[in-house]
Motif scaffolding. Structure first.
Motif, PDB file in Angstrom:
ATOM      1  N   LEU A   1       5.520  60.147  58.255  1.00  0.00           N
ATOM      2  CA  LEU A   1       5.647  59.295  57.078  1.00  0.00           C
ATOM      3  C   LEU A   1       7.123  59.108  56.750  1.00  0.00           C
ATOM      4  O   LEU A   1       7.867  60.079  56.606  1.00  0.00           O
ATOM      5  CB  LEU A   1       4.932  59.926  55.881  1.00  0.00           C
ATOM      6  N   PRO A   2       7.586  57.862  56.652  1.00  0.00           N
ATOM      7  CA  PRO A   2       8.997  57.639  56.339  1.00  0.00           C
ATOM      8  C   PRO A   2       9.336  58.111  54.935  1.00  0.00           C
ATOM      9  O   PRO A   2       8.454  58.305  54.089  1.00  0.00           O
ATOM     10  CB  PRO A   2       9.151  56.120  56.464  1.00  0.00           C
ATOM     11  N   ASP A   3      10.616  58.283  54.669  1.00  0.00           N
ATOM     12  CA  ASP A   3      11.090  58.675  53.353  1.00  0.00           C
ATOM     13  C   ASP A   3      10.788  57.557  52.365  1.00  0.00           C
ATOM     14  O   ASP A   3      11.242  56.427  52.526  1.00  0.00           O
ATOM     15  CB  ASP A   3      12.597  58.940  53.420  1.00  0.00           C
TER      16      ASP A   3
ATOM     17  N   ALA B   1      19.717  53.413  49.309  1.00  0.00           N
ATOM     18  CA  ALA B   1      19.844  53.318  47.855  1.00  0.00           C
ATOM     19  C   ALA B   1      18.519  53.682  47.195  1.00  0.00           C
ATOM     20  O   ALA B   1      17.449  53.449  47.764  1.00  0.00           O
ATOM     21  CB  ALA B   1      20.250  51.898  47.460  1.00  0.00           C
ATOM     22  N   PRO B   2      18.564  54.254  45.979  1.00  0.00           N
ATOM     23  CA  PRO B   2      17.316  54.553  45.270  1.00  0.00           C
ATOM     24  C   PRO B   2      16.524  53.275  45.006  1.00  0.00           C
ATOM     25  O   PRO B   2      17.093  52.192  44.898  1.00  0.00           O
ATOM     26  CB  PRO B   2      17.793  55.185  43.954  1.00  0.00           C
ATOM     27  N   LEU B   3      15.220  53.403  44.902  1.00  0.00           N
ATOM     28  CA  LEU B   3      14.368  52.254  44.669  1.00  0.00           C
ATOM     29  C   LEU B   3      14.439  51.802  43.215  1.00  0.00           C
ATOM     30  O   LEU B   3      14.583  52.613  42.295  1.00  0.00           O
ATOM     31  CB  LEU B   3      12.914  52.585  45.028  1.00  0.00           C
ATOM     32  N   ASP B   4      14.325  50.509  43.034  1.00  0.00           N
ATOM     33  CA  ASP B   4      14.253  49.914  41.713  1.00  0.00           C
ATOM     34  C   ASP B   4      12.781  49.851  41.300  1.00  0.00           C
ATOM     35  O   ASP B   4      11.977  49.189  41.977  1.00  0.00           O
ATOM     36  CB  ASP B   4      14.861  48.511  41.746  1.00  0.00           C
TER      37      ASP B   4
ATOM     38  N   SER C   1      15.353  51.961  53.113  1.00  0.00           N
ATOM     39  CA  SER C   1      15.741  52.443  54.446  1.00  0.00           C
ATOM     40  C   SER C   1      17.042  51.825  54.953  1.00  0.00           C
ATOM     41  O   SER C   1      17.793  52.458  55.678  1.00  0.00           O
ATOM     42  CB  SER C   1      14.621  52.164  55.449  1.00  0.00           C
ATOM     43  N   THR C   2      17.320  50.576  54.574  1.00  0.00           N
ATOM     44  CA  THR C   2      18.499  49.889  55.120  1.00  0.00           C
ATOM     45  C   THR C   2      19.798  50.352  54.485  1.00  0.00           C
ATOM     46  O   THR C   2      20.857  50.330  55.126  1.00  0.00           O
ATOM     47  CB  THR C   2      18.360  48.372  54.922  1.00  0.00           C
TER      48      THR C   2
ATOM     49  N   GLY D   1      10.645  52.224  57.407  1.00  0.00           N
ATOM     50  CA  GLY D   1      10.400  52.835  56.102  1.00  0.00           C
ATOM     51  C   GLY D   1      10.307  51.788  55.021  1.00  0.00           C
ATOM     52  O   GLY D   1       9.783  50.693  55.232  1.00  0.00           O
ATOM     53  N   VAL D   2      10.844  52.097  53.849  1.00  0.00           N
ATOM     54  CA  VAL D   2      10.766  51.192  52.705  1.00  0.00           C
ATOM     55  C   VAL D   2      11.805  50.085  52.873  1.00  0.00           C
ATOM     56  O   VAL D   2      12.992  50.357  53.051  1.00  0.00           O
ATOM     57  CB  VAL D   2      11.007  51.946  51.389  1.00  0.00           C
ATOM     58  N   ILE D   3      11.339  48.830  52.805  1.00  0.00           N
ATOM     59  CA  ILE D   3      12.240  47.688  52.974  1.00  0.00           C
ATOM     60  C   ILE D   3      11.931  46.630  51.918  1.00  0.00           C
ATOM     61  O   ILE D   3      10.864  46.630  51.305  1.00  0.00           O
ATOM     62  CB  ILE D   3      12.130  47.055  54.378  1.00  0.00           C
TER      63      ILE D   3
END
Length: 258
Positions: free
Chosen positions: A159-161, A170-173, A166-167, A185-187
């Motif tokens: 499972l990706p972080d 940076a923390p997610l908004d 991922s790019t 991962g998260v994009i």
């Protein structure tokens, strides 16, 4: 000096994931045990009409099993095949039916394909045991399945972080929309596809880090229907050329009913 009686073989908690014929009277079982993970076990005589094992060596029943010492050791020094000396159903979950039965076989196939042998995963075993009774609930089944899928992927290191983009790392908004790309991962979404809010992804990551299956299930429920295709995409990516047979059977049945 009196000699001590040999200790009886220790029992361990286990579920039958799959079985197939080994001879006219015996079976080979794929067990998921709490202490040793997946095990290949020979159940001699289990197919005989008078065998006490016939009624308990079924999927989804929690068992206490007693095993013999391994008969073979592979090149890595790990036991390959053991013999089943005894098995007892300890109560609780019985065989599900209908959609719950398909879901149960689906989860068993995931474990067969993702878990290596002789690799104990007690946390995943407990999550599996907690999942089975929830499959019969219309309200809980979908979120419980998503939670188990994510837990299994995380334990297997697949499972990706989910805490950062991922790019850029940076923390997610919490207010933005994101996708889960299996290879990265998260994009940020680049096309029209199932998406989750940053808040939903943050909650999933927090629940995974906390370790509570109930919290993870709640986060999956709050994430909504978009989580299912994202989770399945992760699973199919890591399965590669090993398609899930239970998934195809369910699709075939649905076609027959429409």
């Amino acid at each position: 000096m009196a000699t001590r009686a040999p200790k009886p073989p220790a029992t361990q908690a286990a579920f039958v994931l799959h079985h197939y014929d080994w001879s006219e009277t015996s079976l080979v079982l794929d067990l998921f045990s709490r202490e040793h993970g997946r095990l290949a076990v020979v159940a001699k005589g289990a197919k005989r009409p008078y065998s006490q094992l016939r009624s308990v060596l079924l999927p989804f029943l929690r068992l206490q099993v007693t095993l013999s010492k391994p008969s073979k050791v592979n090149e890595d020094g790990a036991a390959e095949v053991q013999s089943l000396r005894g098995a007892e159903w300890v109560g609780g979950q019985t065989l599900p039916s209908g959609a719950a039965l398909f879901s149960g076989y689906y989860v068993n196939e995931l474990l067969l394909k993702f878990l290596p042998r002789q690799d104990a995963q007690p946390e995943l075993f407990d999550a599996y045991a907690a999942l089975l009774p929830q499959l019969t609930s219309v309200d809980d089944a979908h979120a419980a399945l998503r939670a188990f899928e994510l837990k299994m992927l995380a334990i297997c290191g697949l499972l990706p972080d989910l805490s950062v983009l991922s790019t850029t790392q940076a923390p997610l908004d919490p207010e933005r929309l994101y996708m889960l790309a299996p290879e990265s991962g998260v994009i940020v979404p680049a096309h029209d596809a199932p998406q989750l809010t940053g808040q939903a992804v943050i909650q999933l990551q927090a629940a995974l880090l906390h370790g509570s299956q109930a919290a993870l299930q709640q986060a999956c429920e709050q994430a909504g229907p978009a989580l299912k295709p994202l989770s399945r995409a992760l699973l199919h990516y890591h399965l590669g050329h090993r398609p899930l047979r239970t998934r195809q059977v369910l699709l075939d049945v649905q076609k027959l009913l429409t």
